[in-house]
Design a protein around this motif. Structure first.
Motif, mmCIF file in Angstrom:
data_model
loop_
_atom_site.group_PDB
_atom_site.id
_atom_site.type_symbol
_atom_site.label_atom_id
_atom_site.label_comp_id
_atom_site.label_asym_id
_atom_site.label_seq_id
_atom_site.Cartn_x
_atom_site.Cartn_y
_atom_site.Cartn_z
ATOM 1 N N ASN A 192 0.832 -1.215 0.000
ATOM 2 C CA ASN A 192 0.000 0.000 0.000
ATOM 3 C C ASN A 192 0.864 1.263 0.000
ATOM 4 O OD1 ASN A 192 -2.513 -1.305 -0.073
ATOM 5 N ND2 ASN A 192 -2.537 -1.576 2.155
ATOM 6 N N ILE A 193 1.967 1.231 0.745
ATOM 7 C CA ILE A 193 2.887 2.363 0.735
ATOM 8 C C ILE A 193 3.442 2.587 -0.667
ATOM 9 C CG2 ILE A 193 5.118 3.200 1.583
ATOM 10 C CD1 ILE A 193 4.545 1.690 4.196
ATOM 11 N N ALA A 194 3.741 1.489 -1.355
ATOM 12 C CA ALA A 194 4.361 1.575 -2.680
ATOM 13 C C ALA A 194 3.459 2.254 -3.708
ATOM 14 C CB ALA A 194 4.750 0.180 -3.163
ATOM 15 N N LYS A 195 2.169 2.331 -3.429
ATOM 16 C CA LYS A 195 1.260 3.046 -4.324
ATOM 17 C C LYS A 195 1.449 4.557 -4.234
ATOM 18 C CE LYS A 195 -2.304 -0.520 -3.715
ATOM 19 N NZ LYS A 195 -3.646 -0.817 -3.112
ATOM 20 N N LEU A 196 2.081 5.012 -3.151
ATOM 21 C CA LEU A 196 2.164 6.444 -2.873
ATOM 22 C C LEU A 196 3.540 7.049 -3.132
ATOM 23 C CD1 LEU A 196 0.228 6.455 0.533
ATOM 24 C CD2 LEU A 196 -0.661 7.147 -1.702
ATOM 25 N N CYS A 197 4.548 6.214 -3.429
ATOM 26 C CA CYS A 197 5.910 6.750 -3.537
ATOM 27 C C CYS A 197 6.730 5.898 -4.488
ATOM 28 C CB CYS A 197 6.565 6.815 -2.154
ATOM 29 S SG CYS A 197 6.678 5.226 -1.308
ATOM 30 N N ASP A 198 7.993 6.235 -4.613
ATOM 31 C CA ASP A 198 8.890 5.550 -5.538
ATOM 32 C C ASP A 198 9.918 4.681 -4.825
ATOM 33 O OD1 ASP A 198 7.892 7.028 -7.969
ATOM 34 O OD2 ASP A 198 8.647 8.725 -6.816
ATOM 35 N N GLY A 199 9.971 4.781 -3.501
ATOM 36 C CA GLY A 199 10.920 3.996 -2.735
ATOM 37 C C GLY A 199 10.688 4.189 -1.251
ATOM 38 N N ALA A 220 7.801 -9.280 -3.963
ATOM 39 C CA ALA A 220 6.364 -9.035 -4.151
ATOM 40 C C ALA A 220 6.098 -7.584 -4.531
ATOM 41 C CB ALA A 220 5.604 -9.396 -2.876
ATOM 42 N N VAL A 221 6.808 -6.656 -3.909
ATOM 43 C CA VAL A 221 6.621 -5.235 -4.219
ATOM 44 C C VAL A 221 7.092 -4.943 -5.637
ATOM 45 C CG1 VAL A 221 7.341 -2.893 -3.644
ATOM 46 C CG2 VAL A 221 6.743 -4.495 -1.818
ATOM 47 N N ARG A 222 8.251 -5.470 -5.988
ATOM 48 C CA ARG A 222 8.795 -5.174 -7.325
ATOM 49 C C ARG A 222 7.987 -5.842 -8.436
ATOM 50 N NH1 ARG A 222 14.775 -5.400 -5.430
ATOM 51 N NH2 ARG A 222 15.123 -3.217 -4.884
ATOM 52 N N LYS A 223 7.291 -6.895 -8.111
ATOM 53 C CA LYS A 223 6.432 -7.520 -9.108
ATOM 54 C C LYS A 223 5.313 -6.570 -9.523
ATOM 55 C CE LYS A 223 3.713 -11.708 -9.986
ATOM 56 N NZ LYS A 223 3.240 -13.005 -9.409
ATOM 57 N N GLN A 224 4.783 -5.823 -8.550
ATOM 58 C CA GLN A 224 3.726 -4.850 -8.843
ATOM 59 C C GLN A 224 4.275 -3.484 -9.217
ATOM 60 O OE1 GLN A 224 0.288 -4.489 -6.305
ATOM 61 N NE2 GLN A 224 0.508 -6.584 -5.515
ATOM 62 N N PHE A 225 5.454 -3.139 -8.673
ATOM 63 C CA PHE A 225 6.026 -1.806 -8.889
ATOM 64 C C PHE A 225 7.493 -1.945 -9.314
ATOM 65 C CE2 PHE A 225 2.752 -1.600 -5.610
ATOM 66 C CZ PHE A 225 1.901 -0.630 -6.118
ATOM 67 N N PRO A 226 7.720 -2.297 -10.577
ATOM 68 C CA PRO A 226 9.105 -2.458 -11.048
ATOM 69 C C PRO A 226 9.903 -1.170 -10.837
ATOM 70 C CG PRO A 226 7.541 -3.304 -12.672
ATOM 71 C CD PRO A 226 6.725 -2.577 -11.634
ATOM 72 N N GLY A 227 11.125 -1.325 -10.402
ATOM 73 C CA GLY A 227 11.971 -0.166 -10.181
ATOM 74 C C GLY A 227 11.815 0.476 -8.824
ATOM 75 N N PHE A 228 10.898 -0.033 -7.998
ATOM 76 C CA PHE A 228 10.730 0.500 -6.645
ATOM 77 C C PHE A 228 12.023 0.303 -5.870
ATOM 78 C CE2 PHE A 228 9.082 0.708 -2.302
ATOM 79 C CZ PHE A 228 8.179 1.766 -2.404
ATOM 80 N N LEU A 229 12.444 1.330 -5.109
ATOM 81 C CA LEU A 229 13.758 1.307 -4.467
ATOM 82 C C LEU A 229 13.653 1.044 -2.969
ATOM 83 C CD1 LEU A 229 16.814 3.410 -5.241
ATOM 84 C CD2 LEU A 229 15.991 3.468 -2.882
ATOM 85 N N PHE A 230 14.581 0.237 -2.468
ATOM 86 C CA PHE A 230 14.654 -0.088 -1.041
ATOM 87 C C PHE A 230 15.994 0.364 -0.474
ATOM 88 C CE2 PHE A 230 11.350 -2.887 -2.493
ATOM 89 C CZ PHE A 230 10.508 -3.057 -1.400
#
Length: 492
Positions: A212-219, A251-261
């Motif tokens: 849910n957080i990943a819907k609001l930001c890029d990392g 799991a996060v990157r599957k929905q949001f490719p390129g999401f940064l940790f």
């Protein structure tokens, strides 16, 4: 948006910044009403990421703890705000009741609007994820008390600094003993409750939170990420858990490719978290060695393999550390910044650092004192950030150079740190720092020099009036003579 391999991150405390902006407004402005000039400036300075700290909802329970811990309040007054009032204490940013943007900041819609503004300027948005614990008054305490480490009356009596008795249902009759969130080396954080990662339902629920957080930001910057490593959790709580990070990151990157940790991590566990999928990990070890002003440990740290170093996040201050302008004397500050920010990895700056601010603001506060700008440091950072825009420092190849004695019985060569950055074309940068309180000389092994090349083909990007000339000794060596804490950034 293409983010370079070695990006620049700017940490901004949303609550503090809102207070500063409110002094020129009728009411505290929500995130979407912050002036565009705020983001224009950061983009112009060359930043790639904005970590907006403290946007999530925090509750009254955490606020009450922050306002009633007498030791904390004395610290707030002594180190930050002599005129401290109760309204200045809004509770820790990391005692989160819900991953929903706080109403005072405008809620999720205001954040979405802000993210659009940032992305339009080539900036990406980073937010907090606090996986180890929640606030005392998180809804799960009522609906899922089994999500937390539960204790006994004996635990509370033996270790009152680590446990608390709370009513865990709406009837007001079911009192339980809960563990405070903590790491294995310190007492618990009394405004938090410890999640039990040995319960598979907790891992699943926290993965949903992160999605849910990943819907609001890029990392996300993951608070105390190493506490969820199985060996650390078992050491702290004597409970076995399965690894949380690899499956969750996937799991996060599957929905949001390129999401940064980005992982906050200590205890030399940076490599372990990189192996679990993190893009970048804190480099606290380099910070500590720079702070000790010991050049050999700094050099030794930088000999690590580039596959490890390229994922380190280099900083001279953050919200947990004292201000760099306070702990580093001015000349040492500049030399440390040269070593730190011109090494490979993510370059991390905190709001106020570029102006030379000196007061450390605890995470429990939502007001900062007025401070003057340090003109020398401000000018220095302007120059440094301009240099950091160079594509060679964003995407180039980095090598730690070997320093050799310049003369017999002259051991000052041991105090030098030197890098060579090479771009895809002939672009090249040479960084040389004498990290010592006295002048020094050395010879640098530098095999890329061409026959017949002269010192006229190099110039110092920082234009140091005190810097002494660099002389080519032969095709493969440079002779360098620098004052105490002196440095060169040389460009062909």
């Amino acid at each position: 948006m293409t983010i370079p391999s070695y990006p620049l991150l700017y940490q901004l405390n949303a609550r503090i910044r809102q207070y500063e902006l409110s002094r020129a407004a009728i009411s505290p402005p929500p995130l979407n009403d912050w002036p565009d000039s705020e983001w224009d400036r950061l983009a112009e300075l060359g930043f790639d990421w904005v970590w907006l700290l403290g946007v999530w909802e925090t509750g009254k329970a955490g606020q009450h703890v922050s306002r009633t811990q007498s030791g904390w309040q004395k610290s707030f007054k002594a180190t930050c705000l002599p005129d401290l009032s109760e309204t200045d204490i809004c509770g820790s940013c990391f005692a989160i009741t819900r991953y929903q943007v706080a109403d005072r900041l405008g809620g999720n819609k205001a954040l979405q609007h802000l993210r659009h503004k940032l992305n339009e300027r080539g900036l990406r948005l980073m937010l907090d994820f606090v996986p180890n614990h929640t606030a005392l008054d998180h809804p799960w305490m009522q609906t899922h008390p089994e999500f937390y480490i539960n204790g006994t009356r004996e635990d509370l009596q033996r270790n009152p600094q680590n446990y608390v008795a709370l009513v865990s249902n709406s009837s007001g009759k079911d009192q339980r003993i809960f563990a405070y969130g903590r790491d294995p080396y310190f007492d618990g954080w009394p405004d938090t409750l410890q999640l039990d990662y040995s319960n598979p339902a907790v891992q699943q629920a926290m993965q949903v939170e992160l999605l849910n957080i990943a819907k609001l930001c890029d990392g996300v910057r993951c608070d105390m990420a190493m506490l969820l490593l199985p060996q650390i959790f078992e050491r702290t709580w004597q409970r076995s858990i399965t690894s949380f990070w690899p499956a969750t990151i996937q799991a996060v990157r599957k929905q949001f490719p390129g999401f940064l940790f980005l992982a906050e991590v200590y205890w030399d566990l940076e490599w372990a978290l990189q192996q679990q999928g993190f893009d970048y990990t804190y480099d606290k070890r380099l910070y500590d060695r720079l702070l000790s002003q010991a050049p050999k440990p700094v050099h030794d740290h930088l000999t690590a393999d580039i596959t490890y170093q390229r994922k380190l996040t280099r900083f001279l201050e953050n919200h947990d550390e004292q201000r760099a302008a306070t702990v580093f004397p001015p000349t040492v500050h500049e030399a440390a910044a040269m070593i730190n920010y011109l090494a490979p990895g993510m370059r991390f700056f905190q709001a106020g650092q570029l102006e030379g601010k000196r007061v450390h603001i605890p995470m429990h506060l939502c007001r900062s004192p007025d401070e003057p700008t340090d003109s020398r440091l401000s000018h220095f950072y302007q120059q440094l950030l301009q240099i950091l825009k160079n594509p060679v420092l964003r995407q180039g190849n980095w090598v730690l150079l070997e320093c050799l004695p310049a003369q017999k019985e002259n051991g000052t060569w041991n105090n030098f740190i030197a890098y060579h950055w090479q771009g895809e074309s002939s672009d090249s940068l040479l960084i040389i720092v004498n990290y010592a309180p006295h002048p020094g000389q050395c010879l640098l092994e530098f095999a890329d020099l061409q026959p017949g090349e002269s010192t006229k083909s190099w110039h110092d990007l920082m234009n140091l009036s005190e810097s002494l000339p660099v002389r080519i000794e032969n095709i493969t060596q440079l002779f360098v003579d620098l004052p105490a804490w002196g440095y060169h950034i040389l460009e062909k």
